[in-house]
Write a protein that holds these residues in place. Structure first.
Motif, PDB file in Angstrom:
ATOM      1  N   HIS A   1      38.392  38.172  45.928  1.00  0.00           N
ATOM      2  CA  HIS A   1      37.047  38.011  46.486  1.00  0.00           C
ATOM      3  C   HIS A   1      35.994  38.275  45.399  1.00  0.00           C
TER       4      HIS A   1
ATOM      5  N   HIS B   1      32.990  35.759  43.400  1.00  0.00           N
ATOM      6  CA  HIS B   1      31.577  36.049  43.105  1.00  0.00           C
ATOM      7  C   HIS B   1      31.286  35.787  41.623  1.00  0.00           C
TER       8      HIS B   1
ATOM      9  N   CYS C   1      27.055  39.881  51.025  1.00  0.00           N
ATOM     10  CA  CYS C   1      28.503  39.825  51.271  1.00  0.00           C
ATOM     11  C   CYS C   1      28.931  41.055  52.046  1.00  0.00           C
TER      12      CYS C   1
ATOM     13  N   HIS D   1      35.416  44.740  47.938  1.00  0.00           N
ATOM     14  CA  HIS D   1      35.397  44.379  46.519  1.00  0.00           C
ATOM     15  C   HIS D   1      35.935  45.497  45.637  1.00  0.00           C
TER      16      HIS D   1
HETATM   17 ZN   LIG Z   1      31.675  37.657  49.144  1.00  0.00          ZN
END
Ligand SMILES: [Zn+2]
Length: 238
Positions: A106, A110, A204, A208
């Motif tokens: 993920h 980005h 988002c 992460h």
């Molecule tokens: Zn995201």
């Protein structure tokens, strides 16, 4: 009732305890959870709920419930067969290898969205691969360049940050929203942003890695056209 979303504060929490709130045909609700419900293109978490007796209830998927911030833990077996009682305290165990792959991929998307500069029309993050769809000419997409430039950014090893802004602040800065297909995670009057200092800032709600260096590196699996406004770039961890 809203579930306390512990992955927001600490996405590295792989084990915790929680209290059962409800067990329905749709799933198991808890007072708090480390399981991320499918959303923003990221697949829902899998793992186990473990009773005090040691009985393990495998969780195959996690989805959002109807109420704001409610989370449904979906048993691999029908929940009606489980003996879980509301009020019961259980242990939660995430399938950490799977989740960590989702986190690395993920965050990698980005970073990649700063190498391919075009409106994002779709995306998906699975444990083994991830993709973004762009509204861009095929001729502008070069797999070798995308991999090289994304990996060069990853090699900077910058720490990621979570930033919260109000809905009104987001409305005043529409340039923050790159993804046309996935709306920013609104609903509580504020929106969460992932900041990768010097590289990226966008709304988002996903999980992460703390430092983009943890991604290690990526490779481009394929680039193909999925329609005029969908040029798909699919990646995996290197
Ligand atoms: Zn995201």
């Amino acid at each position: 009732m809203p579930t306390e979303l512990m992955f927001r504060e600490d996405p590295y929490l792989a084990v915790t305890s929680a209290r059962v709130v409800a067990v329905t045909d749709r799933g198991i609700e808890l007072d708090r959870t480390i399981f991320y419900p499918q959303g923003g293109g990221q697949q829902g978490d899998a793992g186990s709920i473990v009773r005090a007796s040691g009985e393990r209830i495998p969780i195959a998927d996690t989805r959002k419930g109807d109420a704001f911030d409610s989370v449904l833990h979906i048993s691999a077996q029908p929940p009606s067969t489980s003996m879980l009682e509301p009020g019961e305290v259980v242990s939660l165990e995430l399938d950490w290898n799977r989740r960590y792959a989702l986190m690395r991929l993920h965050t990698a998307l980005h970073v990649m969205s700063c190498v391919v500069v075009a409106p994002v029309t779709g995306g998906n993050i699975a444990p083994d691969k991830a993709r973004l769809d762009f509204d861009i000419d095929m001729s502008a997409l070069d797999a070798e360049r995308i991999a090289r430039e994304t990996n060069a950014l990853i090699a900077r090893g910058v720490a990621t940050e979570t930033v919260w802004i109000t809905d009104a602040e987001l409305d005043a800065r529409p340039e923050l929203v790159k993804t046309m297909s996935v709306q920013p995670p609104r609903g509580g009057g504020r929106v969460r942003l992932l900041k990768i200092p010097g590289i990226d800032l966008q709304p988002c709600g996903g999980t992460h890695v703390k430092n983009i260096g943890e991604i290690g590196g990526i490779r481009v699996l394929k680039i193909r056209s999925e329609g005029k406004r969908n040029r798909r770039v699919e990646i995996a961890l290197a």
